[in-house]
Design a protein around this motif. Sequence first.
Motif, PDB file in Angstrom:
ATOM      1  N   LEU A 190       0.833  -1.192   0.000  1.00 34.72           N
ATOM      2  CA  LEU A 190       0.000   0.000   0.000  1.00 34.72           C
ATOM      3  C   LEU A 190       0.871   1.246   0.000  1.00 34.72           C
ATOM      4  O   LEU A 190       1.761   1.396   0.839  1.00 34.72           O
ATOM      5  CB  LEU A 190      -0.911   0.018   1.239  1.00 34.72           C
ATOM      6  CG  LEU A 190      -1.942  -1.113   1.363  1.00 34.72           C
ATOM      7  CD1 LEU A 190      -2.701  -0.977   2.669  1.00 34.72           C
ATOM      8  CD2 LEU A 190      -2.897  -1.111   0.177  1.00 34.72           C
ATOM      9  N   ASN A 191       0.629   2.133  -0.944  1.00 37.84           N
ATOM     10  CA  ASN A 191       1.303   3.417  -0.956  1.00 37.84           C
ATOM     11  C   ASN A 191       0.584   4.386  -0.032  1.00 37.84           C
ATOM     12  O   ASN A 191      -0.529   4.122   0.443  1.00 37.84           O
ATOM     13  CB  ASN A 191       1.352   3.973  -2.378  1.00 37.84           C
ATOM     14  CG  ASN A 191       2.179   3.109  -3.310  1.00 37.84           C
ATOM     15  OD1 ASN A 191       3.252   2.646  -2.931  1.00 37.84           O
ATOM     16  ND2 ASN A 191       1.681   2.878  -4.519  1.00 37.84           N
ATOM     17  N   ASN A 192       1.189   5.512   0.217  1.00 31.96           N
ATOM     18  CA  ASN A 192       0.577   6.533   1.066  1.00 31.96           C
ATOM     19  C   ASN A 192      -0.754   6.977   0.470  1.00 31.96           C
ATOM     20  O   ASN A 192      -0.833   7.341  -0.701  1.00 31.96           O
ATOM     21  CB  ASN A 192       1.527   7.734   1.200  1.00 31.96           C
ATOM     22  CG  ASN A 192       1.099   8.667   2.306  1.00 31.96           C
ATOM     23  OD1 ASN A 192       0.439   8.257   3.265  1.00 31.96           O
ATOM     24  ND2 ASN A 192       1.459   9.928   2.194  1.00 31.96           N
ATOM     25  N   GLY A 193      -1.813   6.885   1.273  1.00 31.26           N
ATOM     26  CA  GLY A 193      -3.140   7.281   0.809  1.00 31.26           C
ATOM     27  C   GLY A 193      -3.979   6.132   0.286  1.00 31.26           C
ATOM     28  O   GLY A 193      -5.195   6.276   0.123  1.00 31.26           O
ATOM     29  N   GLU A 194      -3.369   4.980   0.009  1.00 33.96           N
ATOM     30  CA  GLU A 194      -4.128   3.822  -0.462  1.00 33.96           C
ATOM     31  C   GLU A 194      -4.809   3.127   0.716  1.00 33.96           C
ATOM     32  O   GLU A 194      -4.285   3.112   1.833  1.00 33.96           O
ATOM     33  CB  GLU A 194      -3.213   2.832  -1.172  1.00 33.96           C
ATOM     34  CG  GLU A 194      -2.823   3.238  -2.571  1.00 33.96           C
ATOM     35  CD  GLU A 194      -2.135   2.108  -3.316  1.00 33.96           C
ATOM     36  OE1 GLU A 194      -2.730   1.562  -4.264  1.00 33.96           O
ATOM     37  OE2 GLU A 194      -0.996   1.771  -2.931  1.00 33.96           O
ATOM     38  N   CYS A 195      -5.949   2.509   0.449  1.00 32.71           N
ATOM     39  CA  CYS A 195      -6.722   1.829   1.502  1.00 32.71           C
ATOM     40  C   CYS A 195      -7.372   0.582   0.920  1.00 32.71           C
ATOM     41  O   CYS A 195      -7.867   0.593  -0.214  1.00 32.71           O
ATOM     42  CB  CYS A 195      -7.783   2.780   2.061  1.00 32.71           C
ATOM     43  SG  CYS A 195      -8.846   2.041   3.324  1.00 32.71           S
TER      44      CYS A 195
END
Length: 219
Positions: A157-162
């Motif tokens: 998961l990258n920053n901001g992914e959920c």
Amino acid sequence: MNCKIVGYEFKTLEVTLSPNETFYAERGSIVYVDQQLQRDVEFNGKGNGGGLGNILGGVIRSAVSGESVLILRFYNNTNVERKLVLSGSQCSLVPIKLQGESLICRRGCYVASTDKVSLNLNINLQGLLGGVGFFQKVSGNATVFLDSLGAPLEKVLNNGECIEVDENHLVALQGIGPHQMQAGWSVGNILRGEGVSLMRINGPGKVYLSPLPIIMRTR
């Protein structure tokens, strides 16, 4: 030290220890061990000291978290390589390398590690609401091997992914703290056959998932 995961449908961990090397594993994980390997039993945890209070605290934490109070230490005190083979209660194993960091895993998933690690209960209220509030926090410098039912899926998961995860498939979270997890309550989940709640996980970090629901083991 050489660690190799072998097998097809059911995988085992083959460990070859050079002279003076050590390895740690949960009780009940042995498939076979060379007779010349020394085996000791130690209290679970790392750097807890030998005081009675620390020992009792470790016993209580282990009992609540689902991990064994004791852990096996294998030591090669011969002058040639020796081998041991281990397995989890599921059909596959997940190797995860820790470099002075912490890993959050499903309680009872720890099988073995190349060095002694700290295993502590990590309770999270959001996780409790989602059904997976009792986690194992694994810390140290080692490669740890965790149980997985089937070849594990790795989701970065990258920053901001959920993503939303069925808690029965969750194996471990690397680089993800408790504040990045939330219980996703929804009546729609029930209507779709997904249970009351899915665990909502926010990046950045890595999520390890079992393709099939995990059955907890007891040692």
